[in-house]
Write a protein that holds these residues in place. Structure first.
Motif, mmCIF file in Angstrom:
data_model
loop_
_atom_site.group_PDB
_atom_site.id
_atom_site.type_symbol
_atom_site.label_atom_id
_atom_site.label_comp_id
_atom_site.label_asym_id
_atom_site.label_seq_id
_atom_site.Cartn_x
_atom_site.Cartn_y
_atom_site.Cartn_z
ATOM 1 N N ALA A 8 0.830 -1.203 0.000
ATOM 2 C CA ALA A 8 0.000 0.000 0.000
ATOM 3 C C ALA A 8 0.867 1.257 0.000
ATOM 4 C CB ALA A 8 -0.929 0.017 1.211
ATOM 5 N N ILE A 9 2.098 1.145 0.470
ATOM 6 C CA ILE A 9 3.036 2.267 0.483
ATOM 7 C C ILE A 9 3.824 2.300 -0.818
ATOM 8 C CG2 ILE A 9 5.054 3.268 1.641
ATOM 9 C CD1 ILE A 9 2.470 3.440 3.279
ATOM 10 N N HIS A 10 4.360 1.160 -1.210
ATOM 11 C CA HIS A 10 5.136 1.077 -2.443
ATOM 12 C C HIS A 10 5.074 -0.353 -2.945
ATOM 13 C CE1 HIS A 10 8.410 1.368 -5.294
ATOM 14 N NE2 HIS A 10 8.310 2.687 -5.168
ATOM 15 N N LEU A 11 4.810 -0.511 -4.227
ATOM 16 C CA LEU A 11 4.752 -1.850 -4.803
ATOM 17 C C LEU A 11 6.095 -2.540 -4.661
ATOM 18 C CD1 LEU A 11 2.681 -1.135 -8.023
ATOM 19 C CD2 LEU A 11 1.906 -2.163 -5.893
ATOM 20 N N SER A 12 6.084 -3.856 -4.568
ATOM 21 C CA SER A 12 7.326 -4.605 -4.427
ATOM 22 C C SER A 12 8.166 -4.465 -5.687
ATOM 23 C CB SER A 12 7.036 -6.076 -4.130
ATOM 24 O OG SER A 12 6.250 -6.619 -5.144
ATOM 25 N N GLN A 13 9.487 -4.589 -5.532
ATOM 26 C CA GLN A 13 10.423 -4.422 -6.640
ATOM 27 C C GLN A 13 11.352 -5.612 -6.718
ATOM 28 O OE1 GLN A 13 12.476 -0.776 -5.890
ATOM 29 N NE2 GLN A 13 10.736 0.486 -6.447
ATOM 30 N N ASP A 14 11.937 -5.797 -7.877
ATOM 31 C CA ASP A 14 12.893 -6.888 -8.074
ATOM 32 C C ASP A 14 14.280 -6.535 -7.552
ATOM 33 O OD1 ASP A 14 10.942 -8.403 -9.281
ATOM 34 O OD2 ASP A 14 11.467 -7.754 -11.297
ATOM 35 N N THR A 15 14.564 -5.248 -7.404
ATOM 36 C CA THR A 15 15.874 -4.813 -6.938
ATOM 37 C C THR A 15 15.731 -4.102 -5.597
ATOM 38 O OG1 THR A 15 15.631 -2.745 -8.159
ATOM 39 C CG2 THR A 15 16.793 -4.542 -9.271
ATOM 40 N N PRO A 16 16.775 -4.137 -4.773
ATOM 41 C CA PRO A 16 16.703 -3.476 -3.466
ATOM 42 C C PRO A 16 16.463 -1.973 -3.615
ATOM 43 C CG PRO A 16 18.619 -4.895 -3.597
ATOM 44 C CD PRO A 16 18.033 -4.836 -4.973
ATOM 45 N N ARG A 17 15.802 -1.425 -2.632
ATOM 46 C CA ARG A 17 15.490 0.001 -2.631
ATOM 47 C C ARG A 17 15.810 0.542 -1.246
ATOM 48 N NH1 ARG A 17 11.127 4.133 -2.758
ATOM 49 N NH2 ARG A 17 9.810 3.399 -1.212
ATOM 50 N N ALA A 18 16.414 1.715 -1.212
ATOM 51 C CA ALA A 18 16.774 2.326 0.066
ATOM 52 C C ALA A 18 15.513 2.686 0.846
ATOM 53 C CB ALA A 18 17.607 3.574 -0.188
#
Length: 136
Positions: free
Chosen positions: A111-121
């Motif tokens: 709900a905050i940010h969609l999941s990603q394939d790469t790491p995110r800070a």
């Protein structure tokens, strides 16, 4: 780098848990403990080695908007000892709003940010608190 201890039983041996936190905290400062929503053991937990306290919201049942996002013992411990607080798995707008309204330092989930394939800070961005646009 921070370390989060997860999978703590709902009724742990509190002396053993405190020993574990001090031992791991000595090697890795910045320790976060993930607790279950009904963590009655928080009253006897030593906050000294903790950088943060977290919970997984996917385990909470928030069908009624008057329910709290986490158990009162979690928020009492956080207010008394001032660790950073993290809410994981805010996967619905309702859970995300409940986490923001409860005062969590960090909120994560789709709900905050969609999941990603790469790491995110990580960030302190709380998009749910931005003012709504006025159409006109």
């Amino acid at each position: 780098m921070k370390l989060e201890v997860t999978g703590v039983p709902s009724r742990p041996d509190i002396d053993q848990l405190n020993d574990l936190l001090f031992t791991v905290g000595a090697m890795r400062p910045g320790l976060t403990l993930q607790v279950a929503g009904n963590a009655g053991y928080l009253a006897t937990l030593d906050p000294t080695p903790l950088w943060g306290l977290s919970c997984n919201l996917s385990m909470e049942q928030l069908r009624d908007p008057t329910h709290l996002a986490v158990a009162p013992s979690f928020m009492e411990f956080a207010k008394s000892n001032n660790p950073r607080t993290m809410a994981h798995a805010a996967n619905t707008i309702g859970l995300a709003l409940a986490a923001v309204e409860s005062g969590f330092t960090y909120v994560s989930g789709t709900a905050i940010h969609l999941s990603q394939d790469t790491p995110r800070a990580p960030s302190r961005l709380h998009p749910l608190t931005f003012p709504k646009r006025v159409s006109g």
